[in-house]
Enzyme design. Structure first.
Site, PDB file in Angstrom:
ATOM      1  CG  ASN A  89     -32.754  -8.519  15.094  1.00  0.00           C
ATOM      2  OD1 ASN A  89     -31.558  -8.582  15.372  1.00  0.00           O
ATOM      3  ND2 ASN A  89     -33.559  -7.606  15.615  1.00  0.00           N
ATOM      4  CG  MET A  90     -31.319  -9.369   8.631  1.00  0.00           C
ATOM      5  SD  MET A  90     -30.992 -10.134   7.019  1.00  0.00           S
ATOM      6  CE  MET A  90     -30.550  -8.685   6.054  1.00  0.00           C
ATOM      7  CD  GLU A  91     -35.714  -4.117  13.001  1.00  0.00           C
ATOM      8  OE1 GLU A  91     -35.878  -4.688  14.093  1.00  0.00           O
ATOM      9  OE2 GLU A  91     -35.316  -2.927  12.898  1.00  0.00           O
ATOM     10  CG  HIS A 102     -38.373 -12.972  13.860  1.00  0.00           C
ATOM     11  ND1 HIS A 102     -39.181 -12.943  14.971  1.00  0.00           N
ATOM     12  CD2 HIS A 102     -39.066 -12.296  12.905  1.00  0.00           C
ATOM     13  CE1 HIS A 102     -40.294 -12.288  14.711  1.00  0.00           C
ATOM     14  NE2 HIS A 102     -40.251 -11.888  13.455  1.00  0.00           N
ATOM     15  CD  GLU A 104     -35.052 -16.571  17.778  1.00  0.00           C
ATOM     16  OE1 GLU A 104     -35.395 -16.500  18.966  1.00  0.00           O
ATOM     17  OE2 GLU A 104     -35.200 -15.619  16.968  1.00  0.00           O
ATOM     18  CB  CYS A 129     -41.149 -13.956  19.351  1.00  0.00           C
ATOM     19  SG  CYS A 129     -40.836 -14.257  17.595  1.00  0.00           S
ATOM     20  CB  CYS A 132     -38.614 -17.554  16.581  1.00  0.00           C
ATOM     21  SG  CYS A 132     -38.069 -16.069  15.717  1.00  0.00           S
TER      22      CYS A 132
END
EC number: 3.5.4.5
Length: 294
Positions: A89-91, A102, A104, A129, A132
């Site tokens: 995941n990347m924010e 996300h 996936e 989630c 995804c």
């Protein structure tokens, strides 16, 4: 070896460490394993495919960029070719939460942008989630895609997404990871052509708004991302996220980006320019250009 892998690597079994060490030695290890490498790791470690994927999940999770949540999720997409693709995941601080990638999505986009034709399974360290699950339903593997979670029996996407709504409900025949080429002519310099090539690969059957992004690093390396729409609209993955995902998985940082180009149609129903430029500027890149597809 990239420093992010060191702690997780040290916790692996000795025989798996020995087999992985030459692969991870490159600081810019591409966060993927060829079918041959997967076979070698299985034989050396004495693990079947599922057990190996679970063993490698902590390595994938170290690729996460979670400056907001500090909650790392790792995923491994297993291609029908036998190749495996890491994801995490990347924010993006200074952008919006909607720009988040996300795990996936990361692994699947990684596989797609490397030319994988389909997926057999996705292994992930936390339950996917709803976002995804819907994203995965756009794939050409459909509801038969296998989902593997630690401590649980494998299930298909059909089990995780009952009464699913997807592209087939909208009579869409060409699915994500099917080969596509929208035929836009390549013009300009190498980076511009890379952005146009990425746009040609777009999966955009709902808006008909192709787009692609190309990022050039200071060492000359180029990473591209293609637009990937979803029948439910919100799980759509913008092209910038695809490119940033590849860049990060390959051990580069946002500060390494020296130039970015977005390719899209000026009269498209959906425009990526404002969101793309805003996110890149938040990450410190201000040398951003736009080329119009014609």
């Amino acid at each position: 070896m990239h420093p992010r892998f060191q702690t997780a690597f040290a916790q692996l079994a000795d025989n798996l460490q020995s087999a992985l060490a030459p692969i991870l030695a490159d600081h810019h290890f591409p966060a993927m394993l060829t079918a041959e490498q997967v076979s070698t790791l299985k034989n050396t470690a004495g693990l079947d495919e599922d057990a190996l994927a679970f063993a490698l999940l902590p390595l994938a999770a170290t690729c996460a960029r979670t400056d907001l949540s500090h909650f790392n999720v790792g995923a491994i997409a297993r291609g029908v070719s036998g190749n495996w693709y890491f994801g995490a995941n990347m924010e993006f601080l200074g952008a919006t939460m909607q720009q988040t990638v996300h795990a996936e999505q990361s692994a699947i986009s990684h596989a797609w942008l490397r030319g994988e034709k389909g997926l057999a399974a996705v292994t992930v360290n936390y339950t996917p989630c709803g976002h995804c699950r819907q994203f995965m339903n756009e794939l050409n593997s459909g509801l038969d895609l296998r989902i593997h979670l630690p401590g649980r029996a494998p299930h298909t996407l059909r089990d995780y997404l009952p009464d699913a709504f997807g592209p087939k409900d909208l009579e869409i025949k060409t699915l994500l990871m099917d080969e596509q080429d929208h035929g836009f002519t390549l013009t300009g310099d190498t980076l511009t052509q890379a952005a146009i090539t990425a746009a040609n690969k777009s999966h955009m059957p709902y808006s008909h708004s192709p787009s692609g992004v190309a990022l050039e690093c200071k060492d000359g390396r180029i990473f591209t991302g293609s637009y990937a729409e979803n029948a439910a609209f919100n799980p759509t993955l913008p092209p910038l996220q695809g490119a940033l995902n590849l860049l990060s998985l390959n051990g580069y940082d946002y500060a390494d980006i020296q130039r970015a180009i977005l390719a899209e149609k000026g009269d498209a129903a959906l425009i990526q320019w404002d969101a793309t430029a805003a996110t890149l500027k938040a990450l410190g890149c201000h040398n951003i250009d736009r080329v119009l597809l014609g």
